[in-house]
Scaffold this active site. Structure first.
Site, PDB file in Angstrom:
ATOM      1  N   SER A 119       0.809  -1.213   0.000  1.00 30.63           N
ATOM      2  CA  SER A 119       0.000   0.000   0.000  1.00 30.63           C
ATOM      3  C   SER A 119       0.843   1.264   0.000  1.00 30.63           C
ATOM      4  CB  SER A 119      -0.904   0.035   1.252  1.00 30.63           C
ATOM      5  OG  SER A 119      -1.707  -1.099   1.333  1.00 30.63           O
ATOM      6  N   HIS A 140      -0.879  -2.574  -7.060  1.00 35.83           N
ATOM      7  CA  HIS A 140      -1.649  -2.299  -5.853  1.00 35.83           C
ATOM      8  C   HIS A 140      -3.145  -2.363  -6.134  1.00 35.83           C
ATOM      9  CE1 HIS A 140      -2.974   0.738  -2.580  1.00 35.83           C
ATOM     10  NE2 HIS A 140      -3.035  -0.498  -2.121  1.00 35.83           N
ATOM     11  N   GLU A 152      -3.229   0.364  -9.068  1.00 32.10           N
ATOM     12  CA  GLU A 152      -2.073   1.244  -9.274  1.00 32.10           C
ATOM     13  C   GLU A 152      -0.898   0.387  -9.737  1.00 32.10           C
ATOM     14  OE1 GLU A 152      -2.307   4.969  -6.203  1.00 32.10           O
ATOM     15  OE2 GLU A 152      -1.794   3.028  -5.316  1.00 32.10           O
ATOM     16  N   ASN A 190      -3.391   6.318  -1.655  1.00 29.76           N
ATOM     17  CA  ASN A 190      -3.218   6.307  -0.203  1.00 29.76           C
ATOM     18  C   ASN A 190      -2.550   7.575   0.321  1.00 29.76           C
ATOM     19  OD1 ASN A 190      -4.536   3.957   0.468  1.00 29.76           O
ATOM     20  ND2 ASN A 190      -2.736   2.675   0.196  1.00 29.76           N
TER      21      ASN A 190
END
Length: 284
Positions: A119, A140, A152, A190
């Site tokens: 992450s 991701h 991602e 994130n």
């Protein structure tokens, strides 16, 4: 590169979700974990999520049977030696990920791509721990994987164009939309999302409103489909804390400091849905 078979390290929430996506898309998946109980739970999760598609009429019983047949499980990393792509989906701990990646690097074929579902941890730094950094990439997925459309694709300093292209095409085959991201702490989503969740924990810790009121405020005032504290529980408070620690260490900016209540709850083992208690109770 035509990726036909995928190895998935970890049978938890993310690993089982990736296995689900593979099964539905017609891609063979081998899910590996250290314990049989974790594998049984992960495979059961895959079955339950596919059963929901049957109830919705998305697939029929024959489609369910075929999808589940595409997923097999093992406790042996060596059983991933013949796959085309290996995705590490273990917990957000850099030392653990490096240990896993080195074990995978030792058994994988020369042409195998190795990816991580991290992450927030540096792709370049993880890539430096193996012998094929040009074949290493961040891939991701987002939780819950069967529902969330984004992947991602994060390029490390030495990741090759061919590797990026191959996993981007795979993401599309899995029904996802890939976005290309440069390597930076927290990547894109994130880096934006987690400070917002962390700020909601600050608001709760300072007694500005109850958890229910904070979540209602963001759902009704910002049109979010789920409140930030309920989302914390879904993601896992330990995962959020790990991401915030990575962001703070990387940028040394106080806006990324973890909320004291967040760290306190993680220390207490109140991790959200996975532990049965977080900002809300999930007992029973």
């Amino acid at each position: 590169m035509n990726i036909k078979t995928i190895g998935i390290i970890g049978a938890g929430t993310m690993g089982s979700g990736i296995a689900h996506a593979c099964a539905i898309a017609g891609v063979e998946a081998v899910m590996q974990d250290v314990s049989e109980s974790a594998l049984e739970k992960g495979f059961k999760t895959v079955g339950s999520s596919i059963e929901r598609l049957v109830r919705k009429g998305t697939i029929d019983d024959a489609g369910k049977t075929a999808a589940l047949a595409r997923v097999c499980t093992t406790t042996r990393v060596e059983d991933l030696a013949s796959v085309d792509l290996i995705i590490e989906a273990a917990t957000e701990n850099e030392a653990l990920k490096i240990k896993i990646l080195r074990a995978v690097d030792a058994i994988a074929q020369p042409g195998t791509i190795i990816a991580t579902n991290t992450s927030s941890i540096s792709i370049t730094r993880l890539a430096a721990s193996i012998s094929r950094p040009e074949q290493f990439v961040g891939m991701h997925f987002f939780n819950p994987v069967p529902v969330m459309a984004l992947v991602e694709v994060i390029r490390g300093l030495r990741t090759s164009d061919a590797t990026v292209d191959a996993v981007g095409e795979l993401a599309k085959r899995l029904g996802k939309t890939p976005i290309g991201v440069k390597n930076s702490a927290g990547f894109v989503v994130n880096r934006i999302l987690c400070p917002m969740l962390n700020e909601a924990v600050f608001a709760l810790g300072e007694g500005l409103a109850s958890a229910e009121e904070i979540d209602a405020g963001m759902k009704l005032g910002c049109n979010h489909p789920i409140g930030p504290l309920a989302l914390c529980d879904m993601v896992g408070l330990d995962v959020l804390l790990a991401v915030m620690d990575v962001l703070y260490d990387a940028f040394k900016d106080p806006k990324y400091r973890p909320a004291p209540l967040l760290r306190e709850m993680v220390d207490a083992g109140l991790l959200g849905r996975k532990s049965g208690q977080g900002f809300y109770s999930y007992a029973g």
